[in-house]
Design a protein around this motif. Structure first.
Motif, PDB file in Angstrom:
ATOM      1  N   SER A  50     -14.358   4.025  47.797  1.00  0.00           N
ATOM      2  CA  SER A  50     -15.704   3.938  48.362  1.00  0.00           C
ATOM      3  C   SER A  50     -16.030   2.529  48.840  1.00  0.00           C
ATOM      4  N   PRO A  51     -16.735   2.404  49.974  1.00  0.00           N
ATOM      5  CA  PRO A  51     -17.205   1.091  50.426  1.00  0.00           C
ATOM      6  C   PRO A  51     -18.442   0.632  49.653  1.00  0.00           C
ATOM      7  N   ILE A  52     -18.903   1.428  48.687  1.00  0.00           N
ATOM      8  CA  ILE A  52     -20.027   1.087  47.826  1.00  0.00           C
ATOM      9  C   ILE A  52     -19.482   0.679  46.469  1.00  0.00           C
ATOM     10  N   ALA A  53     -20.028  -0.384  45.889  1.00  0.00           N
ATOM     11  CA  ALA A  53     -19.582  -0.846  44.580  1.00  0.00           C
ATOM     12  C   ALA A  53     -20.788  -1.232  43.730  1.00  0.00           C
ATOM     13  N   VAL A  74     -22.538  -2.914  49.592  1.00  0.00           N
ATOM     14  CA  VAL A  74     -22.098  -1.972  50.611  1.00  0.00           C
ATOM     15  C   VAL A  74     -21.325  -2.729  51.678  1.00  0.00           C
ATOM     16  N   ARG A  75     -20.108  -2.288  51.944  1.00  0.00           N
ATOM     17  CA  ARG A  75     -19.330  -2.828  53.054  1.00  0.00           C
ATOM     18  C   ARG A  75     -19.523  -1.879  54.234  1.00  0.00           C
ATOM     19  N   ILE A 118     -22.578   6.144  54.918  1.00  0.00           N
ATOM     20  CA  ILE A 118     -21.367   5.526  55.466  1.00  0.00           C
ATOM     21  C   ILE A 118     -20.382   6.589  55.925  1.00  0.00           C
ATOM     22  N   TYR A 119     -20.193   7.593  55.096  1.00  0.00           N
ATOM     23  CA  TYR A 119     -19.226   8.641  55.429  1.00  0.00           C
ATOM     24  C   TYR A 119     -19.620   9.366  56.707  1.00  0.00           C
ATOM     25  N   GLN A 120     -20.878   9.755  56.821  1.00  0.00           N
ATOM     26  CA  GLN A 120     -21.324  10.493  58.004  1.00  0.00           C
ATOM     27  C   GLN A 120     -21.258   9.641  59.258  1.00  0.00           C
ATOM     28  N   MET A 152     -19.928  -5.816  58.040  1.00  0.00           N
ATOM     29  CA  MET A 152     -20.847  -6.699  57.320  1.00  0.00           C
ATOM     30  C   MET A 152     -21.101  -6.222  55.891  1.00  0.00           C
ATOM     31  N   LEU A 153     -21.317  -7.180  55.006  1.00  0.00           N
ATOM     32  CA  LEU A 153     -21.649  -6.888  53.611  1.00  0.00           C
ATOM     33  C   LEU A 153     -23.162  -6.896  53.443  1.00  0.00           C
ATOM     34  N   THR A 154     -23.688  -5.852  52.800  1.00  0.00           N
ATOM     35  CA  THR A 154     -25.113  -5.798  52.493  1.00  0.00           C
ATOM     36  C   THR A 154     -25.283  -5.309  51.067  1.00  0.00           C
TER      37      THR A 154
END
Length: 291
Positions: free
Chosen positions: A163-166, A174-175, A262-264, A73-75
């Motif tokens: 990164s899933p963050i942009a 955030v993806r 996200i990484y953890q 999901m995208l947030t």
């Protein structure tokens, strides 16, 4: 559910404290719209604590991550402020709190709504953060908390490669991993920012000392929200108001916090993740809700 009068003791958030402020060094010229107009020797808390443990530069390109990560999901992470508008030039809303406190504070949270203006409409309808305590000790509702606006979040650094963050428009996008809910991410982010929460800081020795210097009762700066459900109502004494400057390295810290979550999550086997319920208390899903 007990009905609470949120209008008794109503006051203007721009009202000056009863005691006179000490002579402070001015940072901004007279008449400036900025909140931090004077210098106070207070060490403000920072989201994520004093130091952030950096992720490896290849954290999101390493096969150890990419083979586990499945996009979900995208947030969006947003920072919002409120106060001055076309109808009032007084320092009301959150800017009124910031000017009384002489500190930069913003609402920082997440939303799955792709159009951030939809979230603004909800915040303004709820008059988010308006609930406080009057001078005579009663719950009251401050003015100006129906003028919320999204702020630019401008980190100096860039997201890590892959990164899933942009960097989005007035937000960080955030993806999420496919097995992570938006509410879980929101609560994990809040937990990592907890040390910079305005309400909590006002109860600390540093918070009480700062307010004493300015001649302010800390209870008059704490924020809450009254949620209405047609004939029902629920009051919360918590608010997602943090010490946060969205156009400084605080924005970089926010970016790194999101990447770390996200990484953890991805790198921790599901069997070792904590089992926590992320039910929404504001909607009545709690054991002490009486209807």
């Amino acid at each position: 559910m007990t009905s609470i009068d949120t209008t008794r003791g109503h006051k203007d958030a721009s009202a000056k404290p009863r005691s006179r402020r000490p002579s402070l060094s001015r940072l901004l010229p007279e008449g400036s719209a900025g909140a931090v107009t004077h210098y106070v020797e207070t060490q403000w808390p920072r989201i994520g604590g004093v130091a952030l443990a950096p992720l490896p530069g290849d954290a999101f390109t390493n096969p150890a991550f990419t083979e586990r990560y499945e996009p979900g999901m995208l947030t969006a992470i947003y920072a919002a402020g409120c106060g001055f508008d076309h109808a009032s030039t007084g320092a009301t809303g959150l800017v009124g709190v910031a000017r009384r406190l002489l500190a930069a504070v913003h609402k920082v949270s997440t939303t799955t709504q792709t159009d951030l203006r939809s979230r603004l409409r909800e915040l303004n309808a709820d008059r988010y953060g308006a609930l406080t305590t009057s001078a005579d000790g009663y719950p009251c509702s401050d003015l100006g908390f129906d003028t919320w606006m999204m702020q630019h979040i401008l980190p100096v650094g860039r997201p890590l490669p892959g990164s899933p963050i942009a960097n989005g428009d007035r937000c960080l996008t955030v993806r999420l991993p496919a097995d992570m809910t938006a509410r879980e991410f929101d609560k994990q982010l809040a937990a990592r920012m907890k040390g910079a929460l305005l309400n909590g800081w006002l109860d600390t020795a540093d918070g009480r000392k700062h307010c004493a210097i300015l001649g302010i009762d800390p209870a008059h700066l704490k924020r809450g929200t009254t949620y209405r459900f047609n004939g029902g109502m629920r009051r919360t004494d918590d608010a997602e108001i943090y010490f946060f400057r969205p156009k400084t390295d605080d924005a970089d810290r926010l970016l790194r916090l999101a990447e770390a979550i996200i990484y953890q999550h991805v790198m921790t086997p599901p069997s070792r993740r904590p089992r926590i319920s992320w039910r929404s208390r504001s909607q009545g899903t709690r054991s002490d809700f009486n209807g």
